[in-house]
Design a protein around this motif. Structure first.
Motif, PDB file in Angstrom:
ATOM      1  N   ALA A  22       0.467  -0.713  -0.099  1.00 41.83           N
ATOM      2  CA  ALA A  22      -0.300   0.259   0.236  1.00 41.83           C
ATOM      3  C   ALA A  22       1.043   1.395   0.000  1.00 41.83           C
ATOM      4  CB  ALA A  22      -1.208  -0.109   0.866  1.00 41.83           C
ATOM      5  N   ASP A  23       2.150   1.265   0.779  1.00 36.20           N
ATOM      6  CA  ASP A  23       3.171   2.089   0.989  1.00 36.20           C
ATOM      7  C   ASP A  23       3.662   2.727  -0.509  1.00 36.20           C
ATOM      8  OD1 ASP A  23       2.132   2.630   4.115  1.00 36.20           O
ATOM      9  OD2 ASP A  23       3.407   2.234   4.464  1.00 36.20           O
ATOM     10  N   VAL A  24       3.772   1.498  -1.306  1.00 35.29           N
ATOM     11  CA  VAL A  24       4.829   1.926  -2.646  1.00 35.29           C
ATOM     12  C   VAL A  24       3.467   2.248  -3.415  1.00 35.29           C
ATOM     13  CG1 VAL A  24       5.917   0.572  -3.734  1.00 35.29           C
ATOM     14  CG2 VAL A  24       6.623   0.063  -1.798  1.00 35.29           C
ATOM     15  N   ALA A  25       2.560   1.309  -3.573  1.00 37.38           N
ATOM     16  CA  ALA A  25       1.784   2.213  -4.012  1.00 37.38           C
ATOM     17  C   ALA A  25       1.298   3.383  -4.454  1.00 37.38           C
ATOM     18  CB  ALA A  25       0.428   1.002  -4.434  1.00 37.38           C
ATOM     19  N   HIS A  26       1.144   3.599  -3.473  1.00 32.69           N
ATOM     20  CA  HIS A  26       0.804   5.071  -2.974  1.00 32.69           C
ATOM     21  C   HIS A  26       1.695   6.469  -3.303  1.00 32.69           C
ATOM     22  CE1 HIS A  26      -1.063   8.944  -1.024  1.00 32.69           C
ATOM     23  NE2 HIS A  26       0.080   8.519  -0.171  1.00 32.69           N
ATOM     24  N   ALA A  27       2.803   5.972  -2.627  1.00 32.47           N
ATOM     25  CA  ALA A  27       3.908   6.816  -3.568  1.00 32.47           C
ATOM     26  C   ALA A  27       4.329   6.433  -4.656  1.00 32.47           C
ATOM     27  CB  ALA A  27       5.489   5.647  -2.529  1.00 32.47           C
ATOM     28  N   ARG A  28       4.169   5.648  -5.825  1.00 28.16           N
ATOM     29  CA  ARG A  28       4.544   5.138  -7.336  1.00 28.16           C
ATOM     30  C   ARG A  28       3.320   6.012  -8.022  1.00 28.16           C
ATOM     31  NH1 ARG A  28       5.094   6.218 -11.114  1.00 28.16           N
ATOM     32  NH2 ARG A  28       5.673   5.013 -12.765  1.00 28.16           N
ATOM     33  N   ARG A  29       2.279   6.198  -7.623  1.00 33.01           N
ATOM     34  CA  ARG A  29       1.608   6.786  -7.359  1.00 33.01           C
ATOM     35  C   ARG A  29       1.315   8.212  -8.055  1.00 33.01           C
ATOM     36  NH1 ARG A  29      -2.393   2.918  -6.125  1.00 33.01           N
ATOM     37  NH2 ARG A  29      -2.574   4.268  -4.179  1.00 33.01           N
ATOM     38  N   LEU A  86       7.914  -7.291  -5.960  1.00 31.82           N
ATOM     39  CA  LEU A  86       6.835  -6.776  -5.262  1.00 31.82           C
ATOM     40  C   LEU A  86       5.128  -7.882  -5.300  1.00 31.82           C
ATOM     41  CD1 LEU A  86       6.883  -5.951  -2.440  1.00 31.82           C
ATOM     42  CD2 LEU A  86       5.726  -3.594  -2.976  1.00 31.82           C
ATOM     43  N   GLU A  87       5.157  -7.227  -6.539  1.00 24.86           N
ATOM     44  CA  GLU A  87       3.981  -7.788  -7.228  1.00 24.86           C
ATOM     45  C   GLU A  87       3.683  -9.499  -7.275  1.00 24.86           C
ATOM     46  OE1 GLU A  87       1.913  -6.432 -10.941  1.00 24.86           O
ATOM     47  OE2 GLU A  87       2.593  -4.135 -10.291  1.00 24.86           O
ATOM     48  N   GLN A  88       5.019  -9.825  -7.902  1.00 19.61           N
ATOM     49  CA  GLN A  88       4.708 -11.267  -7.098  1.00 19.61           C
ATOM     50  C   GLN A  88       4.858 -11.612  -6.136  1.00 19.61           C
ATOM     51  OE1 GLN A  88       7.977 -11.846 -10.150  1.00 19.61           O
ATOM     52  NE2 GLN A  88       6.837 -11.850 -11.970  1.00 19.61           N
ATOM     53  N   ALA A  89       5.677 -11.503  -5.287  1.00 21.43           N
ATOM     54  CA  ALA A  89       5.512 -12.291  -4.099  1.00 21.43           C
ATOM     55  C   ALA A  89       4.187 -12.024  -3.407  1.00 21.43           C
ATOM     56  CB  ALA A  89       6.350 -10.477  -2.865  1.00 21.43           C
ATOM     57  N   CYS A  90       3.326 -10.221  -3.273  1.00 26.00           N
ATOM     58  CA  CYS A  90       2.011 -10.412  -3.008  1.00 26.00           C
ATOM     59  C   CYS A  90       1.466 -11.577  -3.960  1.00 26.00           C
ATOM     60  CB  CYS A  90       1.782  -8.970  -3.286  1.00 26.00           C
ATOM     61  SG  CYS A  90       2.193  -7.616  -2.928  1.00 26.00           S
ATOM     62  N   GLU A  91       1.088 -11.657  -5.096  1.00 30.40           N
ATOM     63  CA  GLU A  91       0.882 -13.144  -5.849  1.00 30.40           C
ATOM     64  C   GLU A  91       0.993 -14.292  -4.833  1.00 30.40           C
ATOM     65  OE1 GLU A  91       1.439 -12.549  -9.855  1.00 30.40           O
ATOM     66  OE2 GLU A  91      -0.005 -11.019  -9.468  1.00 30.40           O
ATOM     67  N   GLU A  97      -5.523  -8.657  -3.628  1.00 33.79           N
ATOM     68  CA  GLU A  97      -5.573  -6.464  -4.264  1.00 33.79           C
ATOM     69  C   GLU A  97      -4.975  -6.008  -4.208  1.00 33.79           C
ATOM     70  OE1 GLU A  97      -7.355  -4.275  -4.880  1.00 33.79           O
ATOM     71  OE2 GLU A  97      -8.249  -5.694  -4.684  1.00 33.79           O
ATOM     72  N   SER A  98      -3.620  -6.461  -3.125  1.00 34.02           N
ATOM     73  CA  SER A  98      -2.086  -5.669  -3.250  1.00 34.02           C
ATOM     74  C   SER A  98      -1.360  -5.698  -4.258  1.00 34.02           C
ATOM     75  CB  SER A  98      -1.969  -5.878  -2.195  1.00 34.02           C
ATOM     76  OG  SER A  98      -2.082  -6.248  -0.842  1.00 34.02           O
ATOM     77  N   ALA A  99      -1.693  -7.519  -5.131  1.00 32.86           N
ATOM     78  CA  ALA A  99      -0.904  -6.935  -6.388  1.00 32.86           C
ATOM     79  C   ALA A  99      -1.566  -6.244  -7.349  1.00 32.86           C
ATOM     80  CB  ALA A  99      -0.786  -8.539  -6.867  1.00 32.86           C
ATOM     81  N   ALA A 100      -2.975  -6.248  -7.391  1.00 29.77           N
ATOM     82  CA  ALA A 100      -3.828  -4.859  -8.177  1.00 29.77           C
ATOM     83  C   ALA A 100      -3.170  -4.024  -8.207  1.00 29.77           C
ATOM     84  CB  ALA A 100      -4.779  -5.926  -8.366  1.00 29.77           C
ATOM     85  N   ASP A 101      -3.427  -3.305  -6.807  1.00 31.77           N
ATOM     86  CA  ASP A 101      -3.021  -1.975  -7.025  1.00 31.77           C
ATOM     87  C   ASP A 101      -1.371  -1.406  -7.284  1.00 31.77           C
ATOM     88  OD1 ASP A 101      -3.889   0.409  -5.876  1.00 31.77           O
ATOM     89  OD2 ASP A 101      -2.916  -0.215  -3.808  1.00 31.77           O
TER      90      ASP A 101
END
Length: 108
Positions: A22-29, A86-91, A97-101
């Motif tokens: 969530a932190d990474v997705a927010h910072a990336r967006r 990181l997405e792959q680790a989430c999967e 949902e975290s991977a999709a985010d």
């Protein structure tokens, strides 16, 4: 190479991964380059080591050790490659949902 799965990842590590994603997705967006660099070295790398996600840990460590990119786009391109890991680790952890985010954040 050992990869953690949903069965071997402790609840503590799963929750940490979910928060980290969530932190990474927010910072990336928001394209917060400093925050992304900090998360890479201070959050992603240590989490990956604890979770025995060696490839992710190595990629985060290498990113921290490489020379500073010459442009914003170059940095974001490198960061996006790390976010893909990181997405792959989430999967693997069942955090779909975290991977999709993370995937949506990369495509901004």
């Amino acid at each position: 190479m050992l990869h953690c799965s949903m069965d071997t990842l402790t609840e503590y590590l799963r929750m940490g991964l979910e928060d980290l994603a969530a932190d990474v997705a927010h910072a990336r967006r928001r394209e917060e380059l400093g925050r992304l660099a900090l998360l890479c070295f201070c959050e992603i790398r240590p989490w990956a080591r604890r979770a025995e996600e060696e490839h992710l840990a190595a990629k985060a460590s290498a990113m921290s050790a490489q020379s500073v990119p010459t442009s914003r786009n170059a940095f974001l391109k490198r960061m996006d490659a790390l976010i893909t890991e990181l997405e792959q680790a989430c999967e693997r952890a069942g955090l779909l949902e975290s991977a999709a985010d993370l995937r949506r954040a990369r495509s901004v």
